[in-house]
Motif scaffolding. Structure first.
Motif, mmCIF file in Angstrom:
data_model
loop_
_atom_site.group_PDB
_atom_site.id
_atom_site.type_symbol
_atom_site.label_atom_id
_atom_site.label_comp_id
_atom_site.label_asym_id
_atom_site.label_seq_id
_atom_site.Cartn_x
_atom_site.Cartn_y
_atom_site.Cartn_z
ATOM 1 N N HIS A 56 0.807 -1.226 0.000
ATOM 2 C CA HIS A 56 0.000 0.000 0.000
ATOM 3 C C HIS A 56 0.840 1.276 0.000
ATOM 4 O O HIS A 56 0.296 2.360 0.167
ATOM 5 N N CYS A 57 2.134 1.178 -0.183
ATOM 6 C CA CYS A 57 2.988 2.358 -0.223
ATOM 7 C C CYS A 57 2.889 3.011 -1.601
ATOM 8 O O CYS A 57 3.153 2.371 -2.618
ATOM 9 N N SER A 58 2.528 4.289 -1.613
ATOM 10 C CA SER A 58 2.340 4.998 -2.874
ATOM 11 C C SER A 58 3.480 5.942 -3.205
ATOM 12 O O SER A 58 3.388 6.726 -4.158
ATOM 13 N N GLY A 59 4.548 5.907 -2.427
ATOM 14 C CA GLY A 59 5.703 6.744 -2.723
ATOM 15 C C GLY A 59 6.505 7.034 -1.473
ATOM 16 O O GLY A 59 5.973 7.047 -0.363
ATOM 17 N N ALA A 60 7.808 7.273 -1.657
ATOM 18 C CA ALA A 60 8.711 7.629 -0.561
ATOM 19 C C ALA A 60 9.037 9.115 -0.673
ATOM 20 O O ALA A 60 9.399 9.605 -1.741
ATOM 21 N N TYR A 147 -4.166 3.614 1.463
ATOM 22 C CA TYR A 147 -2.891 3.784 0.776
ATOM 23 C C TYR A 147 -2.205 5.033 1.345
ATOM 24 O O TYR A 147 -2.876 5.977 1.767
ATOM 25 N N TYR A 148 -0.877 5.045 1.338
ATOM 26 C CA TYR A 148 -0.164 6.070 2.093
ATOM 27 C C TYR A 148 1.205 6.355 1.471
ATOM 28 O O TYR A 148 1.683 5.623 0.600
ATOM 29 N N LEU A 149 1.822 7.437 1.956
ATOM 30 C CA LEU A 149 3.204 7.771 1.646
ATOM 31 C C LEU A 149 4.070 7.389 2.837
ATOM 32 O O LEU A 149 3.579 7.252 3.954
#
Length: 212
Positions: A56-60, A147-149
Motif C-alpha cells: 500500500h505504499c504509494s511513494g517515498a 494507501y499512504y506515503l
C-alpha cells in the motif's frame, strides 16, 4: 560560462533561467507526470510490494539540501541545521527511483515537515483529490488499510503518512517494521544520489558547502 562566452554574469543568469524554463515546459509531462487515478497509484503500490515487500505504499518522500551562497538580504532563512546555506528540494519517488512529484528551492532553514505541510501535495492527499485507491485489506488480513506515503521521523504520523517508530525500548515487531520501512524509503535517497551523479548538482553538500 561568462569567461568562455564573454558574456556578463547577469546576462548568463537570464539565459540559464530561460533555458531551464523551456526544458521544463517541453519535457515535464513526458518525463515526470504525477499519477492521478487509483489504477496508477495501485501500480506504484504493487511495485513497492514486489520490490521492497511494503504494501500500500504509494511513494517515498524526503528532502535534500543543496548548498548555495547566501542570497542578499535573506538573513538566516537559508541557513540550515547542518551549518551552511542551502535550498531544499523535496521529492516523492516510486519504487524504481523515478521522481513523480517535486517541490524545489524551498529555504534551507525550513524543516521537511513545514515544506510538506505547505505543499500542494499535502492538500491533494488530505482532500482526496490525489486519486489514491480506496482502503483495502493488506495481504493475509481482513481489515481495510488506506494507501499512504512513507517518510522519516520528521513527518507527522497520519493515516496517509507512515513514519518509523522513534521511542526507546522497541519490541521486535517494531524493530522489524522500522527495518522494512527504511528499506522501502531508501529509494528516495538513492534517487537523489542518481540525480547528483548524473548532473553534478548535489554532490558533497554536507562536507563541502560553499562559504557565504
Amino acid at each position: 560560462m561568462k569567461f568562455g562566452w564573454r558574456v556578463s554574469s547577469n546576462t548568463i543568469t537570464d539565459f540559464v533561467r530561460e533555458v531551464c524554463r523551456a526544458i521544463v515546459d517541453e519535457y515535464l509531462d513526458e518525463v515526470m507526470t504525477s499519477p492521478s487515478t487509483p489504477k496508477t497509484w495501485r501500480e506504484i503500490a504493487n511495485q513497492f510490494m514486489t520490490r521492497w515487500n511494503f504494501p500500500h505504499c504509494s511513494g517515498a518522500l524526503d528532502g535534500k539540501h543543496v548548498a548555495c551562497r547566501r542570497p542578499n538580504s535573506s538573513g538566516s532563512t537559508y541557513y540550515n541545521y547542518k551549518g551552511y546555506y542551502s535550498v531544499v528540494s523535496m521529492a516523492l519517488v516510486d519504487s524504481d527511483y523515478n521522481f513523480i512529484w517535486t517541490d524545489v528551492c524551498e529555504k534551507g532553514a525550513a524543516p521537511d515537515a513545514q515544506i510538506y505541510n505547505g505543499s500542494a501535495l499535502k492538500d491533494c492527499v488530505d482532500d482526496g483529490s490525489i486519486g489514491f485507491p480506496p482502503a483495502e485489506p493488506l495481504p493475509d488480513d481482513n481489515d481495510d488499510v488506506p494507501y499512504y506515503l512513507i517518510g522519516d521521523d520528521a513527518f507527522a504520523l497520519k493515516s496517509n503518512m507512515i513514519k518509523p517508530y522513534s521511542h526507546r525500548g522497541m519490541i521486535d515487531d517494531e524493530r522489524i517494521f522500522n527495518y522494512m520501512l527504511s528499506r522501502a524509503r531508501r529509494v528516495v535517497g538513492n534517487a537523489f544520489g542518481i540525480l547528483a551523479n548524473r548532473f553534478q548538482v548535489l554532490l558533497n553538500t554536507m562536507n563541502h558547502a560553499p562559504q557565504p
